[in-house]
Write an enzyme that holds these catalytic residues in place. Sequence first.
Site, PDB file in Angstrom:
ATOM      1  N   GLU A 186      39.038  19.053  39.856  1.00  0.00           N
ATOM      2  CA  GLU A 186      39.531  20.162  39.044  1.00  0.00           C
ATOM      3  C   GLU A 186      38.339  21.063  38.805  1.00  0.00           C
ATOM      4  OE1 GLU A 186      39.551  22.560  36.649  1.00  0.00           O
ATOM      5  OE2 GLU A 186      39.824  21.213  34.954  1.00  0.00           O
ATOM      6  N   GLU A 195      33.970  28.700  40.060  1.00  0.00           N
ATOM      7  CA  GLU A 195      33.184  27.493  39.781  1.00  0.00           C
ATOM      8  C   GLU A 195      32.731  26.781  41.048  1.00  0.00           C
ATOM      9  OE1 GLU A 195      35.110  25.042  36.958  1.00  0.00           O
ATOM     10  OE2 GLU A 195      34.907  26.512  35.361  1.00  0.00           O
TER      11      GLU A 195
END
Length: 729
Positions: A186, A195
């Site tokens: 995740e 990210e």
Amino acid sequence: MRCHLQTLIRIISVVRTPAGGKHPSSKATSRTMSTQSTGVMFQLKVNPVSGNTEWVVIEEEEVNDVSREPMLATTSYLDMLNDSPRNKAYRAAIDKTVSKHSHVLDIGSGTGLLSMMAARAMGDDDSSSSKGTVTACESYMPMVKLMKKVLRANNMNHKIRVINKRSDELEVGVDIASRADVLVSEILDSELLGEGLIPTLQHAHDKLLVENYQTVPYRATTYGQLVESKNLWKLHDLFNNEANVADKIHLVPKGKESILQVKPQQFAMHCDALGEEIRLLSEPFKIFEFDFWKRPDSHGETQVHIKATNDGTVHAVISWWVLQLDEEGKIFYSTSPKWITSPLPNSGSLSSYSGTRDWCDHWKQCVWFTKGKGLPVCKDEDVCMDATHTDISISYEFTAQSSTSKVDHHELSSQDSHITLSPERIAVYGDKHWRLSMLKAINHALKGKESPLCVIADDSVFLSVAVAHASKASRVISLFPGLGDKGFQYLQAVADDNGYSMDRVQVINKRKQLTMNDTHQNKVDLFIAEPFYFGAEGMLPWHGLQFWSKRTMLDSMLSEDVCIMPCKGILKACAMSLPDLWRSRRALENIEGFDHTMVNTTLGACGSSSENPLFPFFIWQCGEIKKLSDTYTIMEFDFLKPLSSCHGTTKVEFTKAGVCHGFALWIDWVMDSSTDIVMSTGPDQRYWKQGMKLLAEPLKIIPGTCSTVIEAHFDSSSGELSVNNIDRL
């Protein structure tokens, strides 16, 4: 959204992560690094008054001491773990994908929730010699320590191997025995890619996974929608907003429209809060699709043809993503705004998706601003949009604006005078009322002063230009602690357009204190700030008290009749009903069958300690909100006197029925007491974050029957402001 790979907690500004990196989604006032061999950690702390930073040594036993101040309270771990739809979707997909013989690699493990789900999905049969394995990869040491506590509490420590490394540092045969056949992760932000999703998947595909591996999630698809919104337009088009202001200050002169601008990127925002101000100009449209089960490309382009559904002006593209967690396509999670009722536009409803997604802060929608005044469209017109993605971002261009945008991007990279500001700062500088009030205060301060020496104590380019413009005989010294040389180059670039000469303007950006040599032995007649500090937009409101510290350091250089602006700061508070925000930060108990109570203190959960941490937030984006009291003054800061500690209490009477979840706190800056010019940063002002103080437990309010006392203490040595709810009647 956990801290993963090489990136640590961010301090002030949002920094794009290098390839393979990951960071938490919330800003923090400290960051931490560690040395694995000694167990010693170094925490970087920021003094909000002095603006100075220092590394503080934290021994290993201090990290493990849950009675200490929460280290991770300002990150978004808590919000993510309270996201039940996300947790349920991951559990369902992991149960479908993982078998008892799987080798699972969990990248960016956080508290180990996904790793425990995977271990449980393998079953409890320990008799097989070829039983499955789970490897949890987490680079952030405080989270590794917390994860190990969670694993022990859930009797999972012997089933999951924890590795304190970045995923791109793992080596098969050294860190893991063999390549994994299932990847769970995740590593997504609101934009999806910010990210380090792509470089992380690329490295895992090349070095860590078998040829036909399985993944949870399976696929992600980004969608967008064209919208008209004057409020979104104000967040980026300073040139055209400034053209409507008759004060003759030109922060972005004609021909230099991009000299002050927002970064050309997507901005995470709770778009549901803008629902009544947004006019939809298209149906949702698909943009990019990213398959987790194959090696992604670092660069991608697509052209999207969009049919306009109404006449109007496209001010922005609102985007979101839909996560398909299982290969079969039955389990979905979406970050869409609430006006989208199905995760896949133009498709039927899906059993594992709910259109009424809970409010959460770790994933929002994203806003991409169109250039200038926007793109005019007519109903049924075909709008052509070019979308491009890199390793870490997605950007858009409209065909009618593409030639202009190329010039803008070239100018941005080639000229040092360009300054990139936050959307909120751009909106403030374009606000007619704010500018009028500031100029009124400046003119009043300069009245009767023949050749004043004026010091701009913060990073306000508006004040620097306005003071130089208002007084042709003034000498202006801008300290620009954050902008530095870029601020000087900017002032030089706009000097002619604002009618001042650079021989009257000086920028002194240095660590040591300003001296009389810098002022040619003249004392300061006007000491002024907004206050605004470049890069500190995400900090608590009292970060602006850095102005007070600087004023104190220069006390001996101030003239007897010096005018100090602001002359006073007033700490204000209001009781609020904030059910969505409180729910996202409530204490954790059982998450999909796993006990998480041991993380509550570290993460600063509501009800986990006697006092919950203060954190910054845009109240207007907090989901459901309601004021339950009038506005109260807790204490005042007198900037006419040197910096000092102060204390204040106030009794808050509740005036409306409801459930109180906490208090909003902010500072009203009194620019000129004689003319009652006050610049508020309260919840009615969208462009400033307020400080949030949540209660340990919600309090049901019956007006006239209950009240509470709030106490605040400001420590001038540390710059810390503590706020406590000390009494409830």
